[in-house]
Design an enzyme around this catalytic site. Structure first.
Site, mmCIF file in Angstrom:
data_model
loop_
_atom_site.group_PDB
_atom_site.id
_atom_site.type_symbol
_atom_site.label_atom_id
_atom_site.label_comp_id
_atom_site.label_asym_id
_atom_site.label_seq_id
_atom_site.Cartn_x
_atom_site.Cartn_y
_atom_site.Cartn_z
ATOM 1 C CG ASP A 12 4.457 -20.093 -6.320
ATOM 2 O OD1 ASP A 12 5.152 -19.500 -7.367
ATOM 3 O OD2 ASP A 12 3.330 -19.751 -5.682
ATOM 4 C CG ASP A 131 4.618 -8.175 -8.459
ATOM 5 O OD1 ASP A 131 4.791 -8.853 -9.399
ATOM 6 O OD2 ASP A 131 5.287 -8.455 -7.331
#
Lengths: 252, 213
Positions: A12, A131
């Site tokens: 990230d 997702d």
């Protein structure tokens, strides 16, 4: 020997810095994406995925430079996701040296966008990130980090995205993400059996057996993990040795 | 004088990784990404990459007026084809409903049929994406320092089928055994991506930079 199952560490990145902590003993600056990527490469990562979690457009520009730097010295495939909304965003990342670009919510808001960019840049460089969350007896796709339901069936969506040209599916179980109890292998298998392109399992890895299960039970072509590698709980090399012992073909 | 290495740019795909990887192993050589036929003629070595659909690649090569420069380089100096830079050397591709290619070698480019099963009981995925073993089918200076059956990174849906089997420098298994590299005289071309194959790929590129034909 055939095709190795891929191990993909995910970083990230916020405004050009790796967040969520990376603990390598020999690394001077654990926030430097270039240094972290170099280290993962040395450990034998098969690819690296960067997820840009930056909030502003200005900060997003920083990601382009990160990709340029990493691509200049780390010679394995690089995928970049997060905030990709326009064909220009895809082009900028590819020109910076990304091999693949992951598209998530922009595909949900405008599926034609996937067709547009796969036509223009080729299927091989477009990953659709999904997702998914279990709702009753099926899975639905969610946006906004798993907060917003869309009512769209995840399996049908995956199939539609590959019909539109997606070259790979990055599948994250929002039920499992951050739990460390393992991938949702049932979900992975349902998607892997439904689409003709490779599927990367993501969300929930807490130990090395989970990686094996994602491949053997989930039928994934690749497994993505963040925290188990970042906090040096396991090295990529250890993960691969374990997987090989369990009969999974990996690149050593 | 430092040698000149041309990386042929005909607008198909990003060549940054290829040029950076060559630079990484090329010492003081001058590495230039170019679509200038004169520079390609003048270069000591030529790298011919490419990605995308066969029809688009051929159209781009014609638009950039590079057909002849590519064929001249392939005939007379160390020449390295990568991915589409291997495929377009053949005579013909099934892609896009049938596409004529440069025709340097007799042979067809065929799509993986998607019928073969993987070890997980699901059909093998197309594209063939990831690290597969490369079996060296002949001794060659490009294999220097690279173990037989080393893994390289692939991403492709089509494979070459050369008529002349003596061209085959490597094979790889993916449902079917296919030609993953060819070689003849000053030319070496491969389906996999050395610029994305970590240390093994860099070794191959280094061998190319040092290759005395």
């Amino acid at each position: 020997m055939g095709l190795a199952k891929r191990i993909i560490p995910c970083l990230d990145v916020d405004n050009g810095r790796v967040v969520k902590g990376v603990k390598f003993v020999e690394i001077r600056d654990a926030g430097d994406p270039v240094e972290v990527a170099r280290r993962y490469n040395e450990e034998g990562a098969d690819e690296i995925t960067f997820l840009d979690i930056t909030a502003t457009a200005h900060e997003r520009e920083t990601m382009v430079h990160v990709v340029e730097q990493v691509a200049s010295e780390v010679f394995i495939p690089l995928t970049v996701g997060g905030g990709i909304r326009k064909a220009e965003d895809v082009l900028r990342m590819l020109n910076a040296g990304a091999d693949k670009v992951a598209i998530n919510s922009a595909a949900v808001f405008n599926p034609e966008f996937v067709r547009e960019v796969t036509d223009r840049f080729g299927s091989q460089c477009i990953v659709v990130a999904i997702d998914a969350k279990r709702v009753d007896d099926h899975w639905e796709i969610f946006t906004h980090g798993g907060r917003k339901p869309t009512g769209i069936d995840a399996i049908g969506w995956a199939r539609k995205m590959t019909d539109y040209g997606a070259g790979e599916i990055l599948l994250t179980s929002m039920d499992r993400d951050g739990t460390k109890i393992g991938f949702d292998n049932e979900l992975t298998h349902a998607v892997a059996a439904a689409v003709p392109v490779p599927v990367i399992a993501s969300g929930g890895v807490g130990n090395l057996q989970h990686l094996v299960d994602g491949i053997k039970e989930g039928g994934a072509d690749a497994v993505l993990a963040a925290s188990i590698f970042h906090f040096a709980e396991y090295s990529i090399g250890e993960a691969k040795r374990f997987m090989a012992q369990q009969g999974v073909e990996v690149r050593m | 004088m430092a040698q000149k290495i041309a990386v042929i740019d005909y607008g198909m795909g990003n060549l940054r990784s290829v040029s950076k990887a060559v630079e990484h192993v090329a010492g003081d050589a001058q590495v230039r990404v170019t679509d200038d036929p004169r520079y390609i003629d003048d270069a000591d070595r030529v790298v011919f990459p490419g990605q995308g659909a066969a029809r688009d690649c051929m159209a781009a090569i014609r638009e950039h007026h590079l057909n002849q420069a590519i064929l001249r380089a392939a005939a007379n100096k160390p020449f390295l084809g990568i991915c589409m830079g291997l495929q377009v050397l053949m005579r013909h591709s099934e892609e896009n409903g049938g596409t004529g290619l440069l025709g340097l070698f007799e042979g067809e480019v065929k799509r993986f049929d998607g019928l073969a099963m993987g070890d997980n009981g699901l059909p093998l995925k197309i594209p063939h994406m990831g690290w597969s073993t490369v079996h060296q089918a002949m001794a060659h200076p490009m294999w220097e320092g690279i173990e037989d059956e080393s893994r390289f990174y692939f991403v492709h849906s089509y494979r070459v089928v050369p008529e002349d089997v003596s061209l085959i420098a490597a094979t790889t298994d993916y449902g079917v055994r296919f030609t993953s590299a060819i070689a003849r005289d000053n030319l070496f071309a491969m389906q996999f991506h050395p610029e994305k194959s970590a240390a093994t790929g860099l070794q191959l590129l280094k061998n190319f930079v040092n290759w005395n034909v």
